[in-house]
Design a protein around this motif. Sequence first.
Motif, short mmCIF file in Angstrom:
data_model
loop_
_atom_site.label_atom_id
_atom_site.label_comp_id
_atom_site.label_asym_id
_atom_site.label_seq_id
_atom_site.Cartn_x
_atom_site.Cartn_y
_atom_site.Cartn_z
N VAL A 118 -7.77 -19.33 54.01
CA VAL A 118 -7.72 -20.71 53.52
C VAL A 118 -6.28 -21.21 53.40
O VAL A 118 -6.06 -22.33 52.93
CB VAL A 118 -8.45 -20.89 52.17
CG1 VAL A 118 -9.90 -20.49 52.31
CG2 VAL A 118 -7.78 -20.11 51.05
N MET A 119 -5.33 -20.40 53.86
CA MET A 119 -3.94 -20.83 53.92
C MET A 119 -3.44 -20.96 55.36
O MET A 119 -2.24 -21.03 55.62
CB MET A 119 -3.06 -19.86 53.12
CG MET A 119 -3.37 -19.89 51.63
SD MET A 119 -2.40 -18.72 50.64
CE MET A 119 -3.58 -17.36 50.53
N ALA A 120 -4.37 -21.02 56.30
CA ALA A 120 -3.98 -21.05 57.72
C ALA A 120 -3.17 -22.29 58.06
O ALA A 120 -2.08 -22.20 58.66
CB ALA A 120 -5.23 -20.98 58.59
N LEU A 121 -3.66 -23.46 57.69
CA LEU A 121 -2.96 -24.69 58.07
C LEU A 121 -1.69 -24.89 57.25
O LEU A 121 -0.69 -25.40 57.77
CB LEU A 121 -3.89 -25.90 57.91
CG LEU A 121 -3.37 -27.24 58.42
CD1 LEU A 121 -2.95 -27.15 59.88
CD2 LEU A 121 -4.41 -28.33 58.23
N SER A 122 -1.71 -24.50 55.99
CA SER A 122 -0.48 -24.61 55.19
C SER A 122 0.60 -23.67 55.73
O SER A 122 1.79 -24.00 55.72
CB SER A 122 -0.76 -24.31 53.72
OG SER A 122 -1.40 -23.07 53.56
N THR A 123 0.20 -22.50 56.21
CA THR A 123 1.17 -21.59 56.82
C THR A 123 1.73 -22.17 58.11
O THR A 123 2.94 -22.16 58.35
CB THR A 123 0.51 -20.22 57.08
OG1 THR A 123 0.03 -19.68 55.85
CG2 THR A 123 1.51 -19.24 57.68
N LEU A 124 0.85 -22.72 58.93
CA LEU A 124 1.30 -23.31 60.20
C LEU A 124 2.25 -24.48 59.97
O LEU A 124 3.18 -24.69 60.75
CB LEU A 124 0.08 -23.78 61.00
CG LEU A 124 0.36 -24.36 62.38
CD1 LEU A 124 0.97 -23.33 63.31
CD2 LEU A 124 -0.93 -24.93 62.99
#
Length: 266
Positions: A118-124
């Motif tokens: 659930v942190m995929a887009l924030s990491t990207l």
Amino acid sequence: MPELRLIALPFHNGLPDVGTGLGVRALVDDLGGAADVVPAVDPSQPEVRRTIELDRRLGERVRAAVAECAFPLVLAGNCNSCLGTVGGVGPVGVGVVWFDAHADFDTPEDNLSGFFDVMALSTLTGSAWQAQRAKVCPEPVAEQRVVLAAVRDLELYQRERIERSRLLLAPGALEGFEAALEALPAVRVYLHLDLDALDVSEGRANEYAAPGGPSLDAYLGAVDAVFDRFEVAAAALTAYDPAADEDGRARAAAGALLARVIERAA
């Protein structure tokens, strides 16, 4: 006609096997493509380390596909595969069109679930796990270069976070999607197709499927709109869990989405 390269990740949720069962390999072969399965990593390693190493291996394969003028089509159980795919196509100047019922925009400071995906887009996009992201994708993608579409299943803190962000939003059943595409400052994009972006009435792709999303026809039309407007550098289908798909409709929807991407990328 460009070659298509199918790349499957050995994440859980069975998507590589389901992709094969859908005849995706045959479709890709018909277009002169090839299939590649990223080798699994040591399961005894911690989740974050395993995921980043899988993404590093994925990035190598995506980069090789691009170098050979092939179109990378990634099958992945989890959304963090975006790091390897975007790192492989090159993040500089790229935009992202991200279909998902969930924002995947948590940070370690606000996340309640303890789920890395659930942190995929924030990491990207540069607000979480940056040392890990840099191992795979050398630069983050600016928030204003991302369209987040079909998002709806959110905790209050998650809703507030995306509303404070610079993401271009087309929530629910793709409200304002065309306007969001018009506002996206990119020529080349990564297309992220989470299967639970579909409304749950169209099929249950995983245990997190939710009401209020687009129909399959609307989802396919949105994919067409992305290809009509942008150069799609790579695409990924994520988050199919066959255990949740009791009637097979989500599997059929996955096949329709993959076939549409293959058709439009050809």
